[in-house]
Design an enzyme around this catalytic site. Structure first.
Site, short mmCIF file in Angstrom:
data_model
loop_
_atom_site.label_atom_id
_atom_site.label_comp_id
_atom_site.label_asym_id
_atom_site.label_seq_id
_atom_site.Cartn_x
_atom_site.Cartn_y
_atom_site.Cartn_z
N ARG A 169 0.86 -1.18 0.00
CA ARG A 169 0.00 0.00 0.00
C ARG A 169 0.91 1.24 0.00
NH1 ARG A 169 -2.68 1.57 4.63
NH2 ARG A 169 -0.87 1.53 5.96
N ARG A 173 -3.47 10.38 1.86
CA ARG A 173 -4.36 11.08 2.79
C ARG A 173 -4.97 12.29 2.10
NH1 ARG A 173 -0.39 11.45 7.87
NH2 ARG A 173 -0.21 9.22 8.21
N ARG A 246 20.38 -6.33 4.85
CA ARG A 246 20.60 -5.12 4.06
C ARG A 246 21.26 -4.14 5.01
NH1 ARG A 246 16.77 -1.90 2.17
NH2 ARG A 246 15.10 -2.80 3.41
N ARG A 277 18.54 9.62 2.41
CA ARG A 277 17.97 10.71 3.21
C ARG A 277 19.03 11.35 4.07
NH1 ARG A 277 14.36 8.03 8.16
NH2 ARG A 277 16.09 6.85 9.03
N GLU A 303 22.41 9.08 4.75
CA GLU A 303 22.23 7.62 4.75
C GLU A 303 22.33 7.07 3.34
OE1 GLU A 303 19.16 7.33 8.53
OE2 GLU A 303 18.73 6.20 6.71
N TYR A 351 12.78 -8.18 11.49
CA TYR A 351 12.73 -6.74 11.70
C TYR A 351 11.66 -6.43 12.74
CZ TYR A 351 12.41 -1.83 11.69
OH TYR A 351 12.41 -0.54 12.15
N ASP A 353 10.15 -3.24 15.22
CA ASP A 353 10.23 -1.89 15.74
C ASP A 353 10.44 -1.99 17.25
OD1 ASP A 353 10.11 -0.03 13.67
OD2 ASP A 353 7.95 -0.30 13.42
P1 FAD Z 1 20.21 -4.65 19.18
O1 FAD Z 1 19.90 -3.25 19.52
O2 FAD Z 1 20.94 -4.91 17.94
O3 FAD Z 1 21.03 -5.27 20.41
C1 FAD Z 1 21.78 -6.45 20.31
C2 FAD Z 1 23.04 -6.27 21.17
O4 FAD Z 1 23.72 -7.52 21.25
C3 FAD Z 1 24.03 -5.27 20.57
O5 FAD Z 1 24.35 -4.29 21.53
C4 FAD Z 1 25.23 -6.13 20.21
O6 FAD Z 1 26.46 -5.46 20.38
C5 FAD Z 1 25.10 -7.27 21.19
N1 FAD Z 1 25.76 -8.49 20.74
C6 FAD Z 1 25.59 -9.13 19.57
N2 FAD Z 1 26.38 -10.20 19.49
C7 FAD Z 1 27.07 -10.26 20.65
C8 FAD Z 1 28.07 -11.13 21.17
N3 FAD Z 1 28.52 -12.18 20.48
N4 FAD Z 1 28.58 -10.87 22.38
C9 FAD Z 1 28.17 -9.80 23.12
N5 FAD Z 1 27.22 -8.95 22.67
C10 FAD Z 1 26.69 -9.17 21.46
N6 FAD Z 1 12.42 0.98 15.58
C11 FAD Z 1 11.46 1.88 15.91
O7 FAD Z 1 10.55 1.56 16.70
N7 FAD Z 1 11.51 3.17 15.39
C12 FAD Z 1 12.48 3.57 14.53
O8 FAD Z 1 12.49 4.73 14.10
C13 FAD Z 1 13.49 2.62 14.17
N8 FAD Z 1 14.49 2.97 13.33
C14 FAD Z 1 15.43 2.04 12.95
C15 FAD Z 1 16.44 2.42 12.06
C16 FAD Z 1 17.40 1.50 11.67
C17 FAD Z 1 18.49 1.91 10.71
C18 FAD Z 1 17.32 0.16 12.15
C19 FAD Z 1 18.29 -0.88 11.68
C20 FAD Z 1 16.33 -0.21 13.04
C21 FAD Z 1 15.37 0.73 13.47
N9 FAD Z 1 14.38 0.38 14.41
C22 FAD Z 1 13.42 1.31 14.74
C23 FAD Z 1 14.36 -0.94 15.06
C24 FAD Z 1 15.17 -0.98 16.41
O9 FAD Z 1 16.51 -0.63 16.14
C25 FAD Z 1 15.10 -2.38 17.01
O10 FAD Z 1 13.77 -2.72 17.31
C26 FAD Z 1 15.92 -2.56 18.32
O11 FAD Z 1 17.10 -1.86 18.31
C27 FAD Z 1 16.21 -4.02 18.52
O12 FAD Z 1 16.79 -4.27 19.77
P2 FAD Z 1 17.58 -5.61 20.06
O13 FAD Z 1 17.94 -5.60 21.49
O14 FAD Z 1 16.85 -6.79 19.54
O15 FAD Z 1 18.89 -5.53 19.13
#
Ligand code: FAD
Length: 370
Positions: A169, A173, A246, A277, A303, A351, A353
């Protein structure tokens, strides 16, 4: 002996750690980075909370999740209203009456609707590719100026070569509402995301700069159970092959001017500009520091969409068949790991949020901790 060893101090690990501690468990959090907060890490530079791993805007329709995060931070009233820049012409990004007025000079919703309907007619049968799909949804003019170049830069391929299903979609608006997200709650934590995660991890032992996989044997001895939020394929030493991502490359600049683009996000929708952007971080907090003073400098991040190779920062999972099938195989291996829980965007190759990460972590907490 710890009850839980949590690998990763991102949002998932932080929620789990907080909940476990709250229930009286002994918890150790480790991260291979030298900072907490994973990808939502913000760093203060020139008084600005700089979103190092990409701009993050919290938005949710889930009241419980909103209440949950508000325990750890006060959120400001930031509303995401991106602007599109097509060769110097500026448009409102959720396609709305401002966009249509600028594009065609139409003034009423009825005129705008008629214009879109007329342009959509160009596509008659079932859309065969992304270009046809987009035109069938919003017409050629908006497609050419606001969708085509941006999408081609994101995917590194021509829209005619991309499958139609990628765009399901394209919200249109017929109002002047510039709020991009369809969310009941949104904002940015005042003081930055790092402070919010710090509050979640209050009173919890954290060790930074340690890669779990390099010291797995000795670390496993420290705790009864492990919560692993790193990449699932890395945990198994990529033995079935590497999952693909990606990636995004950021080019950051501190500028000695107070205002570069007047908005947090400007999308460059032409094909020629190499970046997709530009984020100007200070506008997530209205250009002011916590005392309400105007900040004299600014930080921008350009970016670029980029191909990912092993060793690069993994950003977005690729949800095609090949990678989904490979993930399923890793998931089966993960289910056989005793006392290890895989979670988060890398652990589940999904993915998410931020609000969904919190939901998902809380759900697992209920199962594992209660
Ligand atoms: P992560 O934040 O990746 O945490 C994983 C951690 O594990 C990291 O600190 C890493 O260093 C650690 N780790 C990994 N492997 C090891 C290892 N072997 N030993 C020790 N430590 C390790 N969400 C929104 O709601 N709004 C947004 O505007 C938004 N924008 C985004 C923009 C981008 C470019 C991206 C990629 C994502 C975005 N998101 C957004 C999604 C958001 O980033 C995620 O939902 C969130 O960060 C995920 O948290 P997590 O703890 O699963 O992963």
């Amino acid at each position: 002996m710890y009850d839980f060893l949590i690998i990763g101090s991102g949002l998932y690990g932080a929620v789990f750690a907080h909940e476990a501690k709250k229930r009286g468990k002994k918890v150790l959090v480790i991260d291979k980075r030298n900072n907490i907060a994973g990808n939502i890490y913000t760093e203060k530079i020139e008084g600005i909370n700089f979103h190092k791993y990409g701009a993050h805007i919290f938005h949710t329709n889930n009241k419980e999740v909103w209440k949950y995060v508000n325990q750890f931070a006060t959120f400001n009233r930031f509303t995401n209203s991106p602007v599109a820049n097509y060769k110097g012409e500026l448009y409102s990004m959720p396609f709305n009456m401002y966009t249509f007025n600028k594009m065609w000079g139409v003034v009423t919703p009825e005129e705008a609707k008629a214009k879109i309907e007329e342009q959509k007619k160009e596509i008659t049968g079932e859309p065969q590719n992304l270009e046809e799909q987009a035109i069938s949804l919003i017409g050629r003019d908006i497609y050419e100026k606001l969708v085509k170049g941006y999408t081609e830069k994101q995917w590194g391929r021509d829209c005619k070569e991309l499958p139609a299903f990628i765009i399901k979609r394209l919200p249109v608006r017929l109002t002047f509402d510039n709020n991009y997200f369809d969310a009941l709650y949104q904002g940015i934590p005042i003081g930055g995301y790092t402070k919010m995660v710090e509050n979640m991890l209050d009173g919890i032992e954290i060790r930074l700069g340690i890669d779990y996989l390099e010291h797995k044997e000795e670390l496993d001895k420290l705790a009864e159970k492990v919560v692993y939020t790193g990449p699932i394929d890395a945990y198994f030493d990529y033995k079935l092959g590497a999952l693909e991502y990606r990636s995004v490359r950021f080019e950051n600049e501190v500028l000695d001017i107070p205002n570069y683009q007047g908005n947090a996000a400007v999308n460059y929708t032409d094909r020629e500009t190499p970046w997709t952007r530009i984020i100007e971080h200070k506008w997530f907090e209205f250009g002011k520091d916590e005392a309400g003073n105007d900040l004299p400098k600014t930080i921008i991040s350009k970016e670029y969409s980029s191909e990912w190779k092993l060793g690069d920062e993994p950003y977005y999972p690729v949800n095609d068949k090949k990678n989904s099938d490979l993930y399923k195989l890793y998931k089966m291996l993960a289910e056989n790991e005793k006392n290890v829980f895989f979670g988060g965007r890398l652990g589940e190759y999904k993915y998410y949020d931020m609000d969904s990460i919190i939901e998902s972590a809380l759900l697992v907490c209920k199962k594992v901790l209660d």
